[in-house]
Design a protein around this motif. Structure first.
Motif, PDB file in Angstrom:
ATOM      1  N   HIS A  63       0.867  -1.182   0.000  1.00 16.23           N
ATOM      2  CA  HIS A  63       0.000   0.000   0.000  1.00 16.23           C
ATOM      3  C   HIS A  63       0.901   1.229   0.000  1.00 16.23           C
ATOM      4  O   HIS A  63       1.598   1.480   0.990  1.00 16.23           O
ATOM      5  CB  HIS A  63      -0.874   0.033   1.260  1.00 16.23           C
ATOM      6  CG  HIS A  63      -2.126  -0.764   1.142  1.00 16.23           C
ATOM      7  ND1 HIS A  63      -2.137  -2.130   1.124  1.00 16.23           N
ATOM      8  CD2 HIS A  63      -3.435  -0.373   1.035  1.00 16.23           C
ATOM      9  CE1 HIS A  63      -3.401  -2.557   1.018  1.00 16.23           C
ATOM     10  NE2 HIS A  63      -4.197  -1.510   0.952  1.00 16.23           N
ATOM     11  N   GLU A  84      -4.018   5.201   5.614  1.00 12.79           N
ATOM     12  CA  GLU A  84      -4.426   5.489   4.225  1.00 12.79           C
ATOM     13  C   GLU A  84      -5.833   6.079   4.149  1.00 12.79           C
ATOM     14  O   GLU A  84      -6.279   6.481   3.076  1.00 12.79           O
ATOM     15  CB  GLU A  84      -4.283   4.230   3.359  1.00 12.79           C
ATOM     16  CG  GLU A  84      -5.286   3.108   3.606  1.00 12.79           C
ATOM     17  CD  GLU A  84      -5.002   2.256   4.843  1.00 12.79           C
ATOM     18  OE1 GLU A  84      -4.007   2.510   5.550  1.00 12.79           O
ATOM     19  OE2 GLU A  84      -5.796   1.328   5.118  1.00 12.79           O
ATOM     20  N   TRP A  85      -6.510   6.166   5.294  1.00 16.04           N
ATOM     21  CA  TRP A  85      -7.858   6.759   5.338  1.00 16.04           C
ATOM     22  C   TRP A  85      -7.835   8.182   5.895  1.00 16.04           C
ATOM     23  O   TRP A  85      -8.893   8.779   6.100  1.00 16.04           O
ATOM     24  CB  TRP A  85      -8.790   5.891   6.195  1.00 16.04           C
ATOM     25  CG  TRP A  85      -9.420   4.749   5.436  1.00 16.04           C
ATOM     26  CD1 TRP A  85      -8.829   3.590   5.068  1.00 16.04           C
ATOM     27  CD2 TRP A  85     -10.776   4.664   4.952  1.00 16.04           C
ATOM     28  NE1 TRP A  85      -9.715   2.786   4.387  1.00 16.04           N
ATOM     29  CE2 TRP A  85     -10.927   3.424   4.309  1.00 16.04           C
ATOM     30  CE3 TRP A  85     -11.878   5.516   5.007  1.00 16.04           C
ATOM     31  CZ2 TRP A  85     -12.125   3.006   3.713  1.00 16.04           C
ATOM     32  CZ3 TRP A  85     -13.076   5.102   4.425  1.00 16.04           C
ATOM     33  CH2 TRP A  85     -13.183   3.867   3.779  1.00 16.04           C
ATOM     34  N   HIS A 132      -5.356   3.933  -4.685  1.00 10.95           N
ATOM     35  CA  HIS A 132      -6.155   3.621  -3.486  1.00 10.95           C
ATOM     36  C   HIS A 132      -7.360   4.556  -3.471  1.00 10.95           C
ATOM     37  O   HIS A 132      -7.619   5.280  -4.441  1.00 10.95           O
ATOM     38  CB  HIS A 132      -5.283   3.727  -2.216  1.00 10.95           C
ATOM     39  CG  HIS A 132      -5.853   2.963  -1.062  1.00 10.95           C
ATOM     40  ND1 HIS A 132      -6.548   3.573  -0.042  1.00 10.95           N
ATOM     41  CD2 HIS A 132      -5.869   1.630  -0.778  1.00 10.95           C
ATOM     42  CE1 HIS A 132      -6.951   2.648   0.820  1.00 10.95           C
ATOM     43  NE2 HIS A 132      -6.551   1.450   0.386  1.00 10.95           N
ATOM     44  N   HIS A 133      -8.125   4.535  -2.357  1.00  8.49           N
ATOM     45  CA  HIS A 133      -9.381   5.298  -2.323  1.00  8.49           C
ATOM     46  C   HIS A 133      -9.180   6.800  -2.561  1.00  8.49           C
ATOM     47  O   HIS A 133     -10.096   7.483  -3.007  1.00  8.49           O
ATOM     48  CB  HIS A 133     -10.081   5.125  -0.974  1.00  8.49           C
ATOM     49  CG  HIS A 133     -10.245   3.710  -0.517  1.00  8.49           C
ATOM     50  ND1 HIS A 133     -10.372   2.643  -1.386  1.00  8.49           N
ATOM     51  CD2 HIS A 133     -10.314   3.173   0.737  1.00  8.49           C
ATOM     52  CE1 HIS A 133     -10.499   1.526  -0.674  1.00  8.49           C
ATOM     53  NE2 HIS A 133     -10.458   1.818   0.593  1.00  8.49           N
ATOM     54  N   TYR A 175      -3.696  -3.828  -7.721  1.00  5.54           N
ATOM     55  CA  TYR A 175      -4.794  -3.420  -6.834  1.00  5.54           C
ATOM     56  C   TYR A 175      -5.404  -2.164  -7.440  1.00  5.54           C
ATOM     57  O   TYR A 175      -4.686  -1.244  -7.872  1.00  5.54           O
ATOM     58  CB  TYR A 175      -4.231  -3.109  -5.444  1.00  5.54           C
ATOM     59  CG  TYR A 175      -5.177  -2.358  -4.514  1.00  5.54           C
ATOM     60  CD1 TYR A 175      -5.765  -3.002  -3.424  1.00  5.54           C
ATOM     61  CD2 TYR A 175      -5.452  -1.009  -4.699  1.00  5.54           C
ATOM     62  CE1 TYR A 175      -6.614  -2.315  -2.553  1.00  5.54           C
ATOM     63  CE2 TYR A 175      -6.303  -0.318  -3.841  1.00  5.54           C
ATOM     64  CZ  TYR A 175      -6.877  -0.966  -2.778  1.00  5.54           C
ATOM     65  OH  TYR A 175      -7.709  -0.284  -1.922  1.00  5.54           O
ATOM     66  N   TRP A 224      -6.830  -6.782  -8.332  1.00  2.00           N
ATOM     67  CA  TRP A 224      -7.337  -6.972  -6.960  1.00  2.00           C
ATOM     68  C   TRP A 224      -8.195  -5.748  -6.661  1.00  2.00           C
ATOM     69  O   TRP A 224      -7.679  -4.648  -6.455  1.00  2.00           O
ATOM     70  CB  TRP A 224      -6.163  -7.054  -5.995  1.00  2.00           C
ATOM     71  CG  TRP A 224      -6.435  -7.759  -4.695  1.00  2.00           C
ATOM     72  CD1 TRP A 224      -6.129  -9.062  -4.399  1.00  2.00           C
ATOM     73  CD2 TRP A 224      -7.035  -7.224  -3.501  1.00  2.00           C
ATOM     74  NE1 TRP A 224      -6.508  -9.355  -3.110  1.00  2.00           N
ATOM     75  CE2 TRP A 224      -7.067  -8.245  -2.531  1.00  2.00           C
ATOM     76  CE3 TRP A 224      -7.566  -5.977  -3.158  1.00  2.00           C
ATOM     77  CZ2 TRP A 224      -7.586  -8.068  -1.246  1.00  2.00           C
ATOM     78  CZ3 TRP A 224      -8.088  -5.795  -1.882  1.00  2.00           C
ATOM     79  CH2 TRP A 224      -8.095  -6.832  -0.942  1.00  2.00           C
ATOM     80  N   ASP A 226     -10.978  -3.165  -4.869  1.00  2.00           N
ATOM     81  CA  ASP A 226     -11.320  -2.692  -3.529  1.00  2.00           C
ATOM     82  C   ASP A 226     -12.255  -1.488  -3.699  1.00  2.00           C
ATOM     83  O   ASP A 226     -12.428  -0.967  -4.815  1.00  2.00           O
ATOM     84  CB  ASP A 226     -10.027  -2.271  -2.805  1.00  2.00           C
ATOM     85  CG  ASP A 226     -10.146  -2.362  -1.295  1.00  2.00           C
ATOM     86  OD1 ASP A 226     -11.228  -2.706  -0.792  1.00  2.00           O
ATOM     87  OD2 ASP A 226      -9.141  -2.097  -0.613  1.00  2.00           O
ATOM     88  N   ARG A 259     -14.347  -9.226  -5.254  1.00  2.91           N
ATOM     89  CA  ARG A 259     -14.779  -7.901  -4.824  1.00  2.91           C
ATOM     90  C   ARG A 259     -15.188  -6.986  -5.967  1.00  2.91           C
ATOM     91  O   ARG A 259     -15.496  -5.819  -5.736  1.00  2.91           O
ATOM     92  CB  ARG A 259     -13.643  -7.182  -4.084  1.00  2.91           C
ATOM     93  CG  ARG A 259     -13.442  -7.655  -2.693  1.00  2.91           C
ATOM     94  CD  ARG A 259     -12.622  -6.648  -1.912  1.00  2.91           C
ATOM     95  NE  ARG A 259     -12.113  -7.274  -0.705  1.00  2.91           N
ATOM     96  CZ  ARG A 259     -11.555  -6.617   0.293  1.00  2.91           C
ATOM     97  NH1 ARG A 259     -11.423  -5.314   0.231  1.00  2.91           N
ATOM     98  NH2 ARG A 259     -11.109  -7.254   1.348  1.00  2.91           N
ATOM     99  N   GLU A 285     -10.143 -10.692   4.832  1.00  3.99           N
ATOM    100  CA  GLU A 285      -9.230  -9.588   5.135  1.00  3.99           C
ATOM    101  C   GLU A 285      -8.983  -9.557   6.642  1.00  3.99           C
ATOM    102  O   GLU A 285      -9.922  -9.426   7.425  1.00  3.99           O
ATOM    103  CB  GLU A 285      -9.847  -8.266   4.672  1.00  3.99           C
ATOM    104  CG  GLU A 285      -8.989  -7.077   5.026  1.00  3.99           C
ATOM    105  CD  GLU A 285      -9.505  -5.775   4.429  1.00  3.99           C
ATOM    106  OE1 GLU A 285      -9.924  -5.765   3.254  1.00  3.99           O
ATOM    107  OE2 GLU A 285      -9.495  -4.762   5.152  1.00  3.99           O
ATOM    108  N   TRP A 311      -2.448  -0.194   6.750  1.00  4.74           N
ATOM    109  CA  TRP A 311      -1.996  -0.692   5.445  1.00  4.74           C
ATOM    110  C   TRP A 311      -0.952   0.258   4.884  1.00  4.74           C
ATOM    111  O   TRP A 311       0.127  -0.149   4.477  1.00  4.74           O
ATOM    112  CB  TRP A 311      -3.189  -0.840   4.493  1.00  4.74           C
ATOM    113  CG  TRP A 311      -4.218  -1.811   5.010  1.00  4.74           C
ATOM    114  CD1 TRP A 311      -5.273  -1.534   5.838  1.00  4.74           C
ATOM    115  CD2 TRP A 311      -4.274  -3.226   4.766  1.00  4.74           C
ATOM    116  NE1 TRP A 311      -5.987  -2.685   6.118  1.00  4.74           N
ATOM    117  CE2 TRP A 311      -5.407  -3.732   5.462  1.00  4.74           C
ATOM    118  CE3 TRP A 311      -3.511  -4.119   4.023  1.00  4.74           C
ATOM    119  CZ2 TRP A 311      -5.764  -5.086   5.422  1.00  4.74           C
ATOM    120  CZ3 TRP A 311      -3.874  -5.463   3.982  1.00  4.74           C
ATOM    121  CH2 TRP A 311      -4.985  -5.933   4.676  1.00  4.74           C
TER     122      TRP A 311
END
Ligand code: FHN
Length: 482
Positions: A63, A84-85, A132-133, A175, A224, A226, A259, A285, A311
């Motif tokens: 990550h 990461e959030w 990522h998000h 990912y 992958w 998410d 997913r 997870e 992560w």
């Protein structure tokens, strides 16, 4: 019989391109719903690409993104959630977070040294966050400005990483987070006409990025997914289904987990008939199944953090930090139940790996050097689980491996073989000359006596060579008459 027929009908309908409208078929045994966007297949995928995936055993997750810069801290305050959030934390303005792009400059990033660490650790595949998000892309996507190309670093991260890992013989999985906080067209839900117009643009953007990734990095083995739990995405069964088909056509052999998409009833991972959507189950997870029946005959992987739930890189790790032995036990447990174990790494903003991760990778790698034969190509052995550890069967040699983590006070290890199987030989994987006595103590039950006093510092592996029990060789054990 009736049940089998119904399953065949359902399967044929979905293979015919979903031309059958959703309609319920009732059977006394099981109600089967005909789906246009359910599972594409019943049971495991049985081609060479999937067999290769299944044999990996051990994987690495990475990550990496802008979140590695604040690393869980904003204006001197620590964030309690996963690093990461942090963009979603009320103390953080999204604009301030997004401007971290101007500070992303990992001048010490050396993909060859990452790949060398992974190689020594014994991993067979790596899953890297392309996006990522937060929406920041580690590759220079043509479809947004929010990429590494517009950071001070300027260069692609994904291409050199794929090349370095490929060179080490480690497969790469990309990912991709569908949820994208940066994109103004992304919605959590679609409630208005404007939402719907915006989200349609977002769907095209998502499709463009995915096709771009597959075209730019054709050696990647899979995707992958998410961030696919949002109501907005769950409602896109038809779109996601056709995109999955398009990606598979563009990239034959592509491996996609459960997913990615929902069926037309919004069911994720498993469709409304309980069939797995995608090639392997992605629900494990930070948790591991307890027994083989929990995985319903499906392929699966478990993704695991070293601390409780971090992560991305976080300056400080809170709570319990897993040890190498705990992680090895998780690896053994996963493989013994037909899964792969994937350990996460969160690189620092300068592109180096943190010391704790490097030392765990080294310890795991040292153990793997001796014991990898028990992990690669490993599968459920069909033996009753014992308290000392895990049984794994090798698809390559038919040998049975006993991965020992807890030695009983007696020092002897109990083994109950499936019926008609006898133990012919037992020895240490680290020393083929170490002939351990296997004492038959009952019908299909043995004690393995390691010859020397075992005081191991690390988990260890015993190899069992087995054969058919000779006819009439039941030991004459009498069952109690109750
Ligand atoms: O929200 C993410 C999280 O940050 C991390 O990426 C993990 C990895 O499996 N996936 C999500 C939660 O399921």
């Amino acid at each position: 019989m009736k049940k089998i027929l119904l399953i065949i009908i359902t399967e044929c309908c979905s293979l015919l391109g979903g031309s059958v409208y959703a309609q319920e078929v009732t059977s006394p045994e099981k109600k089967i719903i005909q789906l246009q966007h359910g599972a594409h297949r019943l049971g495991r995928r049985n081609d060479a690409d999937m067999a290769r995936w299944r044999a990996y055993g051990l994987g690495q997750f990475i990550h990496w993104g802008l979140y590695s810069i604040p690393a869980g801290e904003w204006n001197g305050k620590m964030y309690n959630g996963a690093a990461e959030w942090i963009r979603t934390w009320k103390e953080v303005s999204p604009q301030a977070y997004d401007s971290l792009i101007y500070r992303f400059n990992p001048t010490k990033f050396n993909p060859d040294s990452w790949a060398a660490v992974a190689k020594q650790m014994g991993v067979k595949y790596v899953t890297i966050t392309t996006k990522h998000h937060d929406g920041f892309c580690l590759w220079p996507s043509k479809f947004t400005d929010f990429t590494v190309a517009n950071s001070p670093y300027k260069k692609d991260i994904i291409g050199p990483l794929v090349k370095a890992y490929d060179k080490q013989g480690i497969d790469v999985i990309l990912y991709f987070s569908v949820m994208d906080w940066h994109n103004p067209d992304w919605r959590y839900d679609i409630k208005t006409r404007d939402d719907s117009i915006a989200f349609n643009r977002f769907k095209q953007f998502t499709r463009n990025q995915l096709l771009e990734l597959l075209t730019q990095y054709p050696s990647a083995k899979g995707l992958w997914f998410d961030g696919t739990w949002d109501k907005s995405w769950v409602k896109q069964a038809a779109f996601a289904d056709s995109l999955e088909t398009e990606m598979r056509k563009l990239h034959p052999g592509l491996i996609i987990g459960s997913r990615f998409r929902a069926d037309e009833y919004g069911k994720r991972h498993f469709d409304s008939n309980g069939n797995l959507m995608g090639d392997y189950e992605q629900g494990w997870e930070r948790k591991i199944p307890e027994k083989i029946t929990d995985v319903h005959g499906n392929d699966w992987d478990c993704v695991m953090t070293i601390p409780e739930n971090q992560w991305g890189y976080a300056k400080t790790w809170q709570g319990h930090i897993k040890t190498a032995d705990e992680l090895l036990e998780m690896l053994a447990k996963c493989v013994s139940l037909d899964g792969n174990f994937v350990l996460n790494f969160g690189p620092k903003p300068d592109g180096t790996l943190r010391a704790e991760e490097l030392s765990l990778a080294k310890a795991i790698g040292d153990w793997m050097t001796v014991n990898k034969e028990a992990i690669y190509n490993g599968e459920y052995a069909g033996f009753i689980k014992q308290d000392w550890g895990y049984f794994i069967k090798s698809t390559a040699s038919n040998k049975i491996y006993m991965l020992v983590f807890n030695i009983p006070v007696s020092g002897v290890l109990r083994v109950a073989t499936p019926s008609h199987m006898a133990i012919r030989k037992a020895y240490g994987l680290d020393n083929a000359a170490s002939n351990y006595t296997s004492e038959e103590i009952g019908s299909s039950t043995y004690f393995i006596h390691p010859n020397q006093q075992i005081t191991p510092k690390k988990p260890f592996v015993i190899v069992l060579e087995t054969g058919e029990e000779a006819k009439g060789q039941t030991g004459g054990y009498e069952k109690a008459k109750t």
